[in-house]
Design a protein around this motif. Structure first.
Motif, short mmCIF file in Angstrom:
data_model
loop_
_atom_site.label_atom_id
_atom_site.label_comp_id
_atom_site.label_asym_id
_atom_site.label_seq_id
_atom_site.Cartn_x
_atom_site.Cartn_y
_atom_site.Cartn_z
N SER A 261 0.81 -1.23 0.00
CA SER A 261 0.00 0.00 0.00
C SER A 261 0.84 1.27 0.00
O SER A 261 0.50 2.27 0.64
CB SER A 261 -0.95 0.00 1.21
OG SER A 261 -1.82 -1.10 1.16
N ALA A 262 1.96 1.23 -0.72
CA ALA A 262 2.80 2.43 -0.87
C ALA A 262 2.39 3.18 -2.14
O ALA A 262 2.03 2.57 -3.15
CB ALA A 262 4.27 2.03 -0.96
N LYS A 263 2.45 4.49 -2.09
CA LYS A 263 2.23 5.32 -3.27
C LYS A 263 3.53 5.35 -4.08
O LYS A 263 4.62 5.29 -3.51
CB LYS A 263 1.81 6.73 -2.87
CG LYS A 263 0.51 6.78 -2.07
CD LYS A 263 0.21 8.19 -1.60
CE LYS A 263 -1.13 8.28 -0.89
NZ LYS A 263 -1.13 7.51 0.39
N MET A 264 3.41 5.47 -5.40
CA MET A 264 4.59 5.36 -6.24
C MET A 264 4.75 6.55 -7.17
O MET A 264 3.78 7.04 -7.76
CB MET A 264 4.53 4.08 -7.07
CG MET A 264 5.76 3.82 -7.93
SD MET A 264 5.71 2.18 -8.69
CE MET A 264 7.28 2.19 -9.59
N ILE A 265 5.99 7.00 -7.29
CA ILE A 265 6.38 8.00 -8.29
C ILE A 265 7.34 7.32 -9.26
O ILE A 265 8.37 6.79 -8.85
CB ILE A 265 7.06 9.22 -7.65
CG1 ILE A 265 6.13 9.92 -6.67
CG2 ILE A 265 7.52 10.20 -8.73
CD1 ILE A 265 6.80 11.04 -5.89
N PHE A 266 6.98 7.31 -10.53
CA PHE A 266 7.83 6.73 -11.56
C PHE A 266 8.44 7.84 -12.38
O PHE A 266 7.72 8.66 -12.97
CB PHE A 266 7.01 5.80 -12.46
CG PHE A 266 7.81 5.20 -13.59
CD1 PHE A 266 8.87 4.35 -13.34
CD2 PHE A 266 7.50 5.51 -14.92
CE1 PHE A 266 9.60 3.80 -14.39
CE2 PHE A 266 8.22 4.96 -15.97
CZ PHE A 266 9.28 4.10 -15.70
N LEU A 267 9.75 7.90 -12.41
CA LEU A 267 10.45 8.94 -13.16
C LEU A 267 10.64 8.50 -14.61
O LEU A 267 11.31 7.51 -14.89
CB LEU A 267 11.80 9.25 -12.52
CG LEU A 267 11.76 9.73 -11.06
CD1 LEU A 267 13.13 10.21 -10.62
CD2 LEU A 267 10.72 10.83 -10.87
N SER A 268 10.02 9.26 -15.52
CA SER A 268 10.12 8.96 -16.94
C SER A 268 10.86 10.10 -17.63
O SER A 268 11.58 10.86 -16.99
CB SER A 268 8.72 8.73 -17.52
OG SER A 268 8.80 8.19 -18.83
N ILE B 231 -0.86 -0.26 -10.51
CA ILE B 231 -1.04 0.50 -9.26
C ILE B 231 -1.81 1.79 -9.54
O ILE B 231 -1.47 2.54 -10.46
CB ILE B 231 0.34 0.78 -8.60
CG1 ILE B 231 0.17 1.51 -7.27
CG2 ILE B 231 1.29 1.50 -9.53
CD1 ILE B 231 1.46 1.57 -6.45
N ASP B 232 -2.84 2.02 -8.75
CA ASP B 232 -3.67 3.22 -8.94
C ASP B 232 -3.02 4.46 -8.35
O ASP B 232 -3.15 5.56 -8.91
CB ASP B 232 -5.04 3.01 -8.29
CG ASP B 232 -5.85 1.92 -8.98
OD1 ASP B 232 -5.70 1.76 -10.21
OD2 ASP B 232 -6.62 1.23 -8.29
N GLU B 233 -2.33 4.32 -7.24
CA GLU B 233 -1.73 5.46 -6.55
C GLU B 233 -0.36 5.74 -7.15
O GLU B 233 0.68 5.50 -6.54
CB GLU B 233 -1.66 5.18 -5.05
CG GLU B 233 -3.04 5.06 -4.42
CD GLU B 233 -2.99 4.66 -2.96
OE1 GLU B 233 -2.32 3.66 -2.64
OE2 GLU B 233 -3.61 5.36 -2.14
N LEU B 234 -0.39 6.26 -8.37
CA LEU B 234 0.81 6.39 -9.19
C LEU B 234 0.90 7.78 -9.81
O LEU B 234 -0.06 8.28 -10.39
CB LEU B 234 0.79 5.34 -10.31
CG LEU B 234 1.84 5.46 -11.40
CD1 LEU B 234 3.23 5.12 -10.86
CD2 LEU B 234 1.49 4.54 -12.58
N TRP B 235 2.09 8.37 -9.70
CA TRP B 235 2.43 9.58 -10.45
C TRP B 235 3.53 9.23 -11.45
O TRP B 235 4.56 8.66 -11.07
CB TRP B 235 2.95 10.69 -9.55
CG TRP B 235 1.99 11.20 -8.52
CD1 TRP B 235 1.00 12.12 -8.70
CD2 TRP B 235 1.95 10.86 -7.13
NE1 TRP B 235 0.35 12.37 -7.52
CE2 TRP B 235 0.91 11.60 -6.53
CE3 TRP B 235 2.69 9.98 -6.33
CZ2 TRP B 235 0.60 11.51 -5.18
CZ3 TRP B 235 2.38 9.87 -4.99
CH2 TRP B 235 1.34 10.63 -4.43
N ILE B 236 3.34 9.54 -12.70
CA ILE B 236 4.37 9.40 -13.72
C ILE B 236 4.88 10.80 -14.04
O ILE B 236 4.12 11.67 -14.46
CB ILE B 236 3.82 8.74 -14.99
CG1 ILE B 236 3.39 7.30 -14.69
CG2 ILE B 236 4.87 8.76 -16.11
CD1 ILE B 236 2.65 6.63 -15.84
N ILE B 237 6.16 11.01 -13.79
CA ILE B 237 6.76 12.33 -13.98
C ILE B 237 7.79 12.24 -15.11
O ILE B 237 8.82 11.58 -14.98
CB ILE B 237 7.45 12.84 -12.69
CG1 ILE B 237 6.48 12.79 -11.51
CG2 ILE B 237 7.98 14.25 -12.92
CD1 ILE B 237 5.26 13.66 -11.64
#
Length: 301
Positions: A93-100, A141-147
């Motif tokens: 249940s961790a939120k994720m930031i994916f660096l693109s 994962i729903d709690e995801l930010w793609i940056i």
């Protein structure tokens, strides 16, 4: 205090990010020596024990030539590694930031700047890997930010990693009296790494989704070098050092600039590339004074 797992923690951006926010979060920083992201079982075990609030996934092979020459290795790390981390983050249940990256637009033929919903057509393995990973992660994962980042620049720092960037490469060329070859048909966003970092904490307040981060830039690569030399008081060196590259991108201009207006609507605003170059010079106390002693070219700190 929120706990953040940062993969790829030895990178140019990552080490500076963790150092900048050192006292604001509990950081767990890993690189390939501490966590093999291609080993799914190890990733799950690591996150199960750690149970972070956030995972910032920066680990990747970003060297374009290496990825093109070793596509299987690149895919295993850049795609399957990201999938492993996302699945494990969801499990705890961790939120994720994916660096693109801006490189997802590297094969687009129409000019930028590109918005988040523009069709991306990468023509390099690295860009293809990042775009594929983005699509997989959105399904996991729903709690995801793609940056998606623009190209970043900065100075070498003690105990920090360094990558090639237009700003520092230009300074080195001036110091070594080496020619600087740049195209008038290449356009990229160029963002000061600390402008990027100072805005990065705002990611946690954004609605989940994909965002473009970085400076607006209207200058070609050639014009950016010219502007930097002039701003540093070295405009007279441009005539002898700056050479127009008339071979690259003659068939089709390269324009991979990002439109960051979506992020701006949520309060994430970046300096223009010109403003950022000036700020970088001020931050490091770089003084260009031809009237005072300061080395061969009058560059002093």
């Amino acid at each position: 205090m929120k706990k953040i797992l940062l993969t790829g923690g030895k990178g140019f951006f990552s080490k500076r990010l963790a150092s900048f926010y050192h006292d604001d979060y509990e950081w767990v920083i890993t690189d390939k020596e501490e966590l093999d992201i291609t080993d799914r079982q190890s990733v799950f075990a690591f996150l199960e024990e750690l149970r972070p609030d956030y995972v910032i996934h920066a680990a990747a092979i970003a060297v374009t030539d290496f990825c093109n020459e070793h596509p299987e290795v690149a895919h295993r790390i850049n795609v399957q590694g990201a999938v492993n981390v996302a699945e494990a983050a969801k499990e705890v249940s961790a939120k994720m930031i994916f660096l693109s990256t801006e490189q997802v637009f590297n094969g687009n033929r129409e000019p930028g700047p590109y918005r988040e919903d523009d069709l991306a057509q990468p023509d390099t393995v690295y860009g293809q890997n990042k775009l594929e990973a983005e699509e997989h992660l959105k399904q996991i994962i729903d709690e995801l930010w793609i940056i998606r980042f623009t190209w970043m620049f900065g100075f070498p720092e003690r105990q920090q990693s360094m990558v090639n960037n237009l700003f520092w490469d230009t300074i080195v060329s001036v110091l070594n009296d080496e020619p600087i070859s740049a195209s008038k048909r290449e356009f990229r966003g160029m963002t000061y790494v600390y402008d990027m970092i100072s805005q990065f904490e705002k990611v946690f307040t954004l609605p989940y989704g994909t965002y473009h981060f970085g400076s607006e830039n209207t200058m070609s690569r050639y014009e950016a070098v010219e502007y930097l030399l002039e701003t540093m008081g070295l405009g007279d060196r441009a005539a002898s050092l700056l050479i127009e590259d008339k071979e690259k991108y003659q068939e089709l201009p390269r324009d991979i600039r990002l439109d960051a207006s979506k992020a701006k609507k949520f309060g994430v605003s970046f300096l223009s590339t010109q403003q950022a170059m000036r700020l970088a010079i001020e931050d490091y106390g770089l003084v260009i004074n031809k009237n005072k002693a300061g080395g061969k070219h009058g560059i002093t700190h």
